[in-house]
Write a protein that holds these residues in place. Structure first.
Motif, PDB file in Angstrom:
ATOM      1  N   SER A 277       0.812  -1.213   0.000  1.00  0.00           N
ATOM      2  CA  SER A 277       0.000   0.000   0.000  1.00  0.00           C
ATOM      3  C   SER A 277       0.845   1.263   0.000  1.00  0.00           C
ATOM      4  O   SER A 277       0.375   2.314   0.382  1.00  0.00           O
ATOM      5  N   GLN A 278       2.125   1.135  -0.384  1.00  0.00           N
ATOM      6  CA  GLN A 278       2.992   2.306  -0.368  1.00  0.00           C
ATOM      7  C   GLN A 278       2.526   3.323  -1.398  1.00  0.00           C
ATOM      8  O   GLN A 278       2.307   2.992  -2.560  1.00  0.00           O
ATOM      9  N   ILE A 279       2.354   4.545  -0.973  1.00  0.00           N
ATOM     10  CA  ILE A 279       1.895   5.637  -1.823  1.00  0.00           C
ATOM     11  C   ILE A 279       2.975   6.714  -1.853  1.00  0.00           C
ATOM     12  O   ILE A 279       3.555   7.050  -0.832  1.00  0.00           O
ATOM     13  N   THR A 280       3.214   7.243  -3.028  1.00  0.00           N
ATOM     14  CA  THR A 280       4.158   8.345  -3.182  1.00  0.00           C
ATOM     15  C   THR A 280       3.415   9.546  -3.746  1.00  0.00           C
ATOM     16  O   THR A 280       2.732   9.423  -4.773  1.00  0.00           O
ATOM     17  N   VAL A 281       3.512  10.688  -3.073  1.00  0.00           N
ATOM     18  CA  VAL A 281       2.879  11.907  -3.571  1.00  0.00           C
ATOM     19  C   VAL A 281       3.954  12.979  -3.748  1.00  0.00           C
ATOM     20  O   VAL A 281       4.921  13.033  -2.990  1.00  0.00           O
ATOM     21  N   SER A 282       3.780  13.800  -4.750  1.00  0.00           N
ATOM     22  CA  SER A 282       4.724  14.893  -5.002  1.00  0.00           C
ATOM     23  C   SER A 282       4.007  16.007  -5.736  1.00  0.00           C
ATOM     24  O   SER A 282       2.953  15.795  -6.352  1.00  0.00           O
ATOM     25  N   ALA A 283       4.572  17.198  -5.671  1.00  0.00           N
ATOM     26  CA  ALA A 283       4.015  18.356  -6.371  1.00  0.00           C
ATOM     27  C   ALA A 283       5.161  19.226  -6.860  1.00  0.00           C
ATOM     28  O   ALA A 283       6.200  19.335  -6.195  1.00  0.00           O
TER      29      ALA A 283
ATOM     30  N   ILE B 292       0.393  11.249  -7.834  1.00  0.00           N
ATOM     31  CA  ILE B 292       0.166  10.209  -6.835  1.00  0.00           C
ATOM     32  C   ILE B 292       0.447   8.861  -7.484  1.00  0.00           C
ATOM     33  O   ILE B 292      -0.126   8.548  -8.534  1.00  0.00           O
ATOM     34  N   SER B 293       1.317   8.073  -6.871  1.00  0.00           N
ATOM     35  CA  SER B 293       1.654   6.746  -7.404  1.00  0.00           C
ATOM     36  C   SER B 293       1.550   5.712  -6.298  1.00  0.00           C
ATOM     37  O   SER B 293       1.892   5.980  -5.153  1.00  0.00           O
ATOM     38  N   GLY B 294       1.064   4.523  -6.664  1.00  0.00           N
ATOM     39  CA  GLY B 294       0.988   3.453  -5.686  1.00  0.00           C
ATOM     40  C   GLY B 294      -0.109   2.471  -6.000  1.00  0.00           C
ATOM     41  O   GLY B 294      -0.817   2.580  -7.012  1.00  0.00           O
ATOM     42  N   ALA B 295      -0.280   1.504  -5.096  1.00  0.00           N
ATOM     43  CA  ALA B 295      -1.246   0.437  -5.335  1.00  0.00           C
ATOM     44  C   ALA B 295      -2.684   0.892  -5.187  1.00  0.00           C
ATOM     45  O   ALA B 295      -3.586   0.325  -5.787  1.00  0.00           O
TER      46      ALA B 295
ATOM     47  N   ILE C 288      -2.326   2.832 -15.524  1.00  0.00           N
ATOM     48  CA  ILE C 288      -2.392   1.624 -14.703  1.00  0.00           C
ATOM     49  C   ILE C 288      -1.430   0.592 -15.278  1.00  0.00           C
ATOM     50  O   ILE C 288      -1.396   0.371 -16.489  1.00  0.00           O
ATOM     51  N   SER C 289      -0.639  -0.012 -14.410  1.00  0.00           N
ATOM     52  CA  SER C 289       0.220  -1.121 -14.836  1.00  0.00           C
ATOM     53  C   SER C 289      -0.060  -2.322 -13.944  1.00  0.00           C
ATOM     54  O   SER C 289      -0.274  -2.194 -12.733  1.00  0.00           O
ATOM     55  N   ILE C 290      -0.069  -3.502 -14.565  1.00  0.00           N
ATOM     56  CA  ILE C 290      -0.334  -4.747 -13.837  1.00  0.00           C
ATOM     57  C   ILE C 290       0.837  -5.677 -14.092  1.00  0.00           C
ATOM     58  O   ILE C 290       1.063  -6.113 -15.223  1.00  0.00           O
ATOM     59  N   VAL C 291       1.603  -5.959 -13.050  1.00  0.00           N
ATOM     60  CA  VAL C 291       2.774  -6.829 -13.151  1.00  0.00           C
ATOM     61  C   VAL C 291       2.672  -7.906 -12.085  1.00  0.00           C
ATOM     62  O   VAL C 291       2.608  -7.596 -10.886  1.00  0.00           O
TER      63      VAL C 291
END
Length: 607
Positions: free
Chosen positions: A22-28, A47-50, A76-79
């Motif tokens: 559930s790691q989320i990365t936010v930036s501006a 915003i990037s993450g699961a 969306i990427s699914i790996v």
């Protein structure tokens, strides 16, 4: 291993799994850190993450800029069965006044947690106009110069108009709100958009600013455009929009509106401004019904093309395939539904969607992406048949059906050598072990050796680990409670921190080398301090109105301190606008007096 260690191990492994999944990365970030007041800044929030697919962005605490949405893009990427998404929100910011400002931390809520971006410092400078445009304005306005006295309504007004009076549901209509003034203004005008009936809206930034000559008179203008899409046939209405501007009072020196350099003087008199509210007239539109649609019409209106691809063309039976269908073109792509996919050769498990919005040349368009998670139901060479998509072409005024190209897939035997028959009943399928799911993603388990070594370490240092864990939880609890308090009452927090924030800004001001910028920063710091204590924006108020606001907040506020504050502000204004050269002694005296007066005001507010 003791029971305490085992409990801690379970908690430790749980949080490892939680963080990994559930790691989320936010930036501006902004496209520039310094901008003239007559231009704009592009702000992007990523915003990037699961679990980042549908985040909510809180930009309500950005007070020093007018904010316009520029669009949204998502991917969306699914790996190996892990879904990761990236969403970017774009905004256009137009400054309200000159000075140094902080774009505060932007809150991002993902449904489970709230994250914050970092603060961004931006400097807003006086207006910038190139020499060529000045010369052109001069040639246009001087021959037609008028001598009669203009009324207030002739010198400052606002217009609203659309590019068409009738349209079909889903067809784009552009609304333009244009503000004109030949009177000096203290800042960029504030725009309060209209309400819409039977319409959905999409902003079309960036706002335009510049000069325009009307009947021989030169005006400064600010223009905002909005794309509208009708929902259903019938009438659609646009209520009045409101423009709030701050202009020079009538008794101030008048700046000749025919002066080719008069725009540069607009933003230099922000200290004594009069508020003017202007409203547009309501607009009514006629929405015509679409022709009778074909049975497979998807309710999409615009002009589109469609493509399809897969992430792999050779798979084992039971493996998953990502079938990606993209619909691109002009029109409201947000409203496009997923095309129907049916096949005897494939089982569909889920459909995920994302979009990228474009606003080129004031035309809404972009790409809607659908990811179908499918699995083949038999071995051999099989085909994903063409997928069709029917829409109303707004250019030809006709319905059109477009198709993807077929895709060939080679399906090999499953990894375990078994054959899966998806047509069997649940009783027959019960022979399949739980370990052999019909979609096999890679999952790397933690080795037993790692678990054993981890248990040994926990046993040896269990006391230290437990104390550390308790301290971490306690600190996290305190920080969380403090953050919740700040978020629930931001104005109260700003009230408490007003004095320390003021002193911090004054400390930074001392490092500034330009005396004029020093004065501007001191002036802004004083007004921002008072705004925080009054819990409202008082930037554009005259001192007489400011005094009333302070008295309304605290009726027994010292008249003597208010008198000192007035003298200080008048000194800063005089030095800023009247003095060509400033020495360091004058600036230092201003800084000392500012700190003394603000400290006296702080004591008054705390009484």
């Amino acid at each position: 291993m003791n029971s305490t260690g085992k409990i801690f191990l379970l908690i430790f492994l749980y949080f490892i799994d939680l963080n990994l999944n559930s790691q989320i990365t936010v930036s501006a970030w902004v496209d520039k850190k310094s901008v003239p007041i007559n231009e704009s800044i592009a702000l992007t929030v990523s915003i990037s993450g699961a679990s980042a697919l549908n985040p909510k962005i809180d930009i309500g605490n950005i007070n020093d800029f007018n904010i316009y949405s520029s669009g949204r893009s998502s991917n969306i990427s699914i790996v190996n069965g892990q879904i990761t998404s990236t969403v970017e929100f774009s905004y256009t910011l137009t400054p309200k006044r000159t000075g140094k400002f902080i774009i505060p931390k932007i809150g991002v809520f993902t449904g489970n947690e709230k994250y914050f971006t970092k603060e961004i410092e931006v400097e807003v400078t006086p207006p910038s106009f190139n020499n060529q445009s000045r010369g052109q304005i001069k040639q246009q306005t001087q021959p037609g110069r008028k001598t009669h006295t203009m009324t207030r309504d002739e010198m400052i007004f606002v217009k609203a108009f659309t590019d068409k009076k009738s349209a079909h549901p889903g067809e784009q209509i552009n609304l333009t709100i244009k503000f004109y003034t030949a009177i000096p203004i203290a800042s960029n005008p504030q725009y309060n958009p209209p309400n819409y009936s039977n319409l959905i809206s999409e902003e079309l930034p960036p706002p335009r600013t510049g000069t325009e000559v009307i009947n021989g008179v030169q005006y400064y203008y600010a223009e905002v455009k909005t794309a509208l899409f009708a929902i259903m046939p019938g009438k659609a209405t646009i209520s009045p929009a409101t423009i709030i501007a701050y202009i020079q009072p009538k008794d101030d020196d008048f700046i000749d509106p025919f002066d080719p350099n008069f725009i540069q003087k607009f933003f230099s008199r922000a200290t004594n401004a009069e508020e003017v509210k202007l409203q547009t007239k309501p607009i009514e539109l006629s929405i015509n019904p679409l022709p009778p649609p074909p049975p497979d019409f998807s309710n999409a209106v615009g002009n589109f093309f469609i493509t399809a691809k897969t992430d792999q063309t050779s798979v084992n039976l039971g493996d998953a395939i990502n079938l990606i269908v993209e619909i691109t073109g002009k029109g409201n792509v947000k409203s496009i539904n997923s095309p129907e996919f049916k096949s005897e050769n494939f089982k569909v498990y889920d459909v995920l969607s994302s979009e990228t919005i474009s606003k080129t040349n004031d035309v809404i368009g972009g790409t809607k992406k659908f990811t179908y998670i499918i699995s083949p139901t038999k071995e051999g060479d099989i085909k994903i048949e063409a997928i069709k998509f029917t829409f109303f072409n707004i250019d030809t005024k006709k319905y059109e059906t477009i198709y993807t190209n077929p895709i060939n897939i080679k399906v090999n035997k499953s990894k375990d050598g078994k054959t899966y028959d998806f047509d069997k009943t649940p009783q027959q399928l019960s022979e399949i072990s739980k370990k052999q799911s019909d979609i096999n993603y890679i999952y790397e388990k933690i080795s037993p050796d790692f678990i054993f070594r981890l248990e040994s370490l926990i046993d040896r240092y269990s006391t230290i680990i437990n104390i550390t864990a308790i301290l971490v939880l306690l600190i996290n609890y305190i920080i969380t409670k403090r953050q919740e308090s700040i978020e629930s009452n931001p104005s109260d927090y700003a009230y408490k921190k007003a004095l320390s924030n003021f002193k911090e800004r004054i400390k930074k001001t001392k490092a500034q080398t330009d005396p004029k910028k020093k004065l501007t920063e001191i002036y802004d710091s004083i007004y921002d301090y008072i705004s925080a204590k009054l819990k409202k924006n008082i930037t554009h108020l005259t001192f007489s109105k400011l005094e009333i606001e302070i008295k309304n907040c605290k009726s027994d506020f010292s008249t003597e301190i208010l008198s000192k504050l007035k003298d200080l502000i008048e000194r800063i204004e005089f030095l800023n606008y009247a003095s060509a050269n400033l020495n360091n002694d004058e600036i230092e005296n201003i800084i000392k007096d500012s700190i003394n007066i603000i400290e006296l005001m702080e004591k008054e507010f705390l009484k």
